[in-house]
Motif scaffolding. Structure first.
Motif, PDB file in Angstrom:
ATOM      1  N   ARG A 271     -86.082  27.716 -11.435  1.00  0.00           N
ATOM      2  CA  ARG A 271     -86.691  27.031 -12.568  1.00  0.00           C
ATOM      3  C   ARG A 271     -87.854  26.174 -12.096  1.00  0.00           C
ATOM      4  O   ARG A 271     -87.837  25.654 -10.979  1.00  0.00           O
ATOM      5  CB  ARG A 271     -85.638  26.187 -13.281  1.00  0.00           C
ATOM      6  N   PRO A 272     -88.882  26.021 -12.921  1.00  0.00           N
ATOM      7  CA  PRO A 272     -90.047  25.225 -12.501  1.00  0.00           C
ATOM      8  C   PRO A 272     -89.688  23.818 -12.042  1.00  0.00           C
ATOM      9  O   PRO A 272     -90.249  23.319 -11.065  1.00  0.00           O
ATOM     10  CB  PRO A 272     -90.928  25.203 -13.754  1.00  0.00           C
ATOM     11  N   SER A 273     -88.745  23.167 -12.713  1.00  0.00           N
ATOM     12  CA  SER A 273     -88.365  21.809 -12.320  1.00  0.00           C
ATOM     13  C   SER A 273     -87.699  21.795 -10.940  1.00  0.00           C
ATOM     14  O   SER A 273     -87.909  20.867 -10.157  1.00  0.00           O
ATOM     15  CB  SER A 273     -87.436  21.188 -13.364  1.00  0.00           C
ATOM     16  N   GLU A 274     -86.924  22.833 -10.611  1.00  0.00           N
ATOM     17  CA  GLU A 274     -86.309  22.934  -9.288  1.00  0.00           C
ATOM     18  C   GLU A 274     -87.387  23.106  -8.219  1.00  0.00           C
ATOM     19  O   GLU A 274     -87.318  22.482  -7.154  1.00  0.00           O
ATOM     20  CB  GLU A 274     -85.357  24.131  -9.220  1.00  0.00           C
ATOM     21  N   LEU A 275     -88.360  23.946  -8.516  1.00  0.00           N
ATOM     22  CA  LEU A 275     -89.441  24.186  -7.561  1.00  0.00           C
ATOM     23  C   LEU A 275     -90.267  22.921  -7.365  1.00  0.00           C
ATOM     24  O   LEU A 275     -90.677  22.603  -6.248  1.00  0.00           O
ATOM     25  CB  LEU A 275     -90.306  25.351  -8.035  1.00  0.00           C
ATOM     26  N   GLN A 276     -90.495  22.175  -8.442  1.00  0.00           N
ATOM     27  CA  GLN A 276     -91.242  20.919  -8.356  1.00  0.00           C
ATOM     28  C   GLN A 276     -90.497  19.917  -7.468  1.00  0.00           C
ATOM     29  O   GLN A 276     -91.101  19.224  -6.665  1.00  0.00           O
ATOM     30  CB  GLN A 276     -91.445  20.332  -9.750  1.00  0.00           C
TER      31      GLN A 276
ATOM     32  N   VAL B 175     -89.141  34.983 -16.582  1.00  0.00           N
ATOM     33  CA  VAL B 175     -88.343  35.250 -17.776  1.00  0.00           C
ATOM     34  C   VAL B 175     -88.309  33.973 -18.603  1.00  0.00           C
ATOM     35  O   VAL B 175     -87.977  32.900 -18.087  1.00  0.00           O
ATOM     36  CB  VAL B 175     -86.901  35.682 -17.406  1.00  0.00           C
ATOM     37  N   ILE B 176     -88.671  34.101 -19.867  1.00  0.00           N
ATOM     38  CA  ILE B 176     -88.611  32.974 -20.791  1.00  0.00           C
ATOM     39  C   ILE B 176     -87.453  33.235 -21.741  1.00  0.00           C
ATOM     40  O   ILE B 176     -87.459  34.217 -22.472  1.00  0.00           O
ATOM     41  CB  ILE B 176     -89.933  32.812 -21.571  1.00  0.00           C
ATOM     42  N   TYR B 177     -86.451  32.362 -21.693  1.00  0.00           N
ATOM     43  CA  TYR B 177     -85.277  32.518 -22.546  1.00  0.00           C
ATOM     44  C   TYR B 177     -85.539  31.902 -23.917  1.00  0.00           C
ATOM     45  O   TYR B 177     -86.090  30.799 -24.005  1.00  0.00           O
ATOM     46  CB  TYR B 177     -84.061  31.863 -21.895  1.00  0.00           C
ATOM     47  N   PRO B 178     -85.170  32.608 -24.992  1.00  0.00           N
ATOM     48  CA  PRO B 178     -85.451  32.124 -26.352  1.00  0.00           C
ATOM     49  C   PRO B 178     -84.441  31.062 -26.817  1.00  0.00           C
ATOM     50  O   PRO B 178     -83.622  31.294 -27.692  1.00  0.00           O
ATOM     51  CB  PRO B 178     -85.341  33.399 -27.188  1.00  0.00           C
ATOM     52  N   VAL B 179     -84.507  29.910 -26.176  1.00  0.00           N
ATOM     53  CA  VAL B 179     -83.685  28.770 -26.576  1.00  0.00           C
ATOM     54  C   VAL B 179     -84.608  27.592 -26.806  1.00  0.00           C
ATOM     55  O   VAL B 179     -85.776  27.631 -26.441  1.00  0.00           O
ATOM     56  CB  VAL B 179     -82.630  28.429 -25.484  1.00  0.00           C
ATOM     57  N   VAL B 180     -84.084  26.554 -27.428  1.00  0.00           N
ATOM     58  CA  VAL B 180     -84.887  25.357 -27.671  1.00  0.00           C
ATOM     59  C   VAL B 180     -84.304  24.235 -26.823  1.00  0.00           C
ATOM     60  O   VAL B 180     -83.128  23.928 -26.945  1.00  0.00           O
ATOM     61  CB  VAL B 180     -84.864  24.979 -29.167  1.00  0.00           C
ATOM     62  N   PRO B 181     -85.067  23.611 -25.947  1.00  0.00           N
ATOM     63  CA  PRO B 181     -86.421  23.992 -25.530  1.00  0.00           C
ATOM     64  C   PRO B 181     -86.379  25.266 -24.692  1.00  0.00           C
ATOM     65  O   PRO B 181     -85.348  25.595 -24.109  1.00  0.00           O
ATOM     66  CB  PRO B 181     -86.876  22.800 -24.694  1.00  0.00           C
TER      67      PRO B 181
END
Length: 123
Positions: free
Chosen positions: A39-44, A71-77
């Motif tokens: 996930r982007p936050s993990e990489l950050q 992959v973009i999962y269709p959840v909010v957010p």
């Protein structure tokens, strides 16, 4: 948008890999994605010195070079995850070999880098 002044040289394997992996964080991004940090936050968190913008640019370039998939999962957010493609996985042994070489020569490399920095900064 950035426009290249000099066209890339695509005649040699070294030029090609340089074109694909050029970027301060790309090798580390590939390594961390391989380790399961997707996930982007993990990489950050793994690369705190890199800005979110630069990481996104380099992730997009890795995706364009078909080394990772997004992959973009269709959840909010929306939840985003990256993973290595088979093509990207083929680079991991090469990155591991580079890392091992760096570990084996870290004292010398650190010394040379610090010496050069001192020359550049004039200290």
């Amino acid at each position: 948008m950035y426009e290249r002044k000099i066209p890339p040289s695509l005649n040699c394997g070294l030029d090609l890999i340089g074109e694909v992996l050029y970027g301060k964080w790309k090798i580390r991004l590939l390594w961390f994605i391989n380790e399961g940090n997707k996930r982007p936050s993990e990489l950050q968190r793994k690369i705190p010195d890199a800005s979110r913008r630069v990481l996104n640019i380099q992730l997009n370039e890795l995706q364009e070079h078909e080394l990772i998939t997004k992959v973009i999962y269709p959840v909010v957010p929306p939840r985003v995850e990256y993973s290595l493609t088979e093509f990207g996985k083929s680079l991991i042994p090469v990155i591991a070999a580079l890392g091992q070489w760096g570990d084996e020569h870290q004292e010398r490399l650190r010394s040379v880098i610090l010496e050069r920095l001192e020359q550049v900064t004039g200290q």
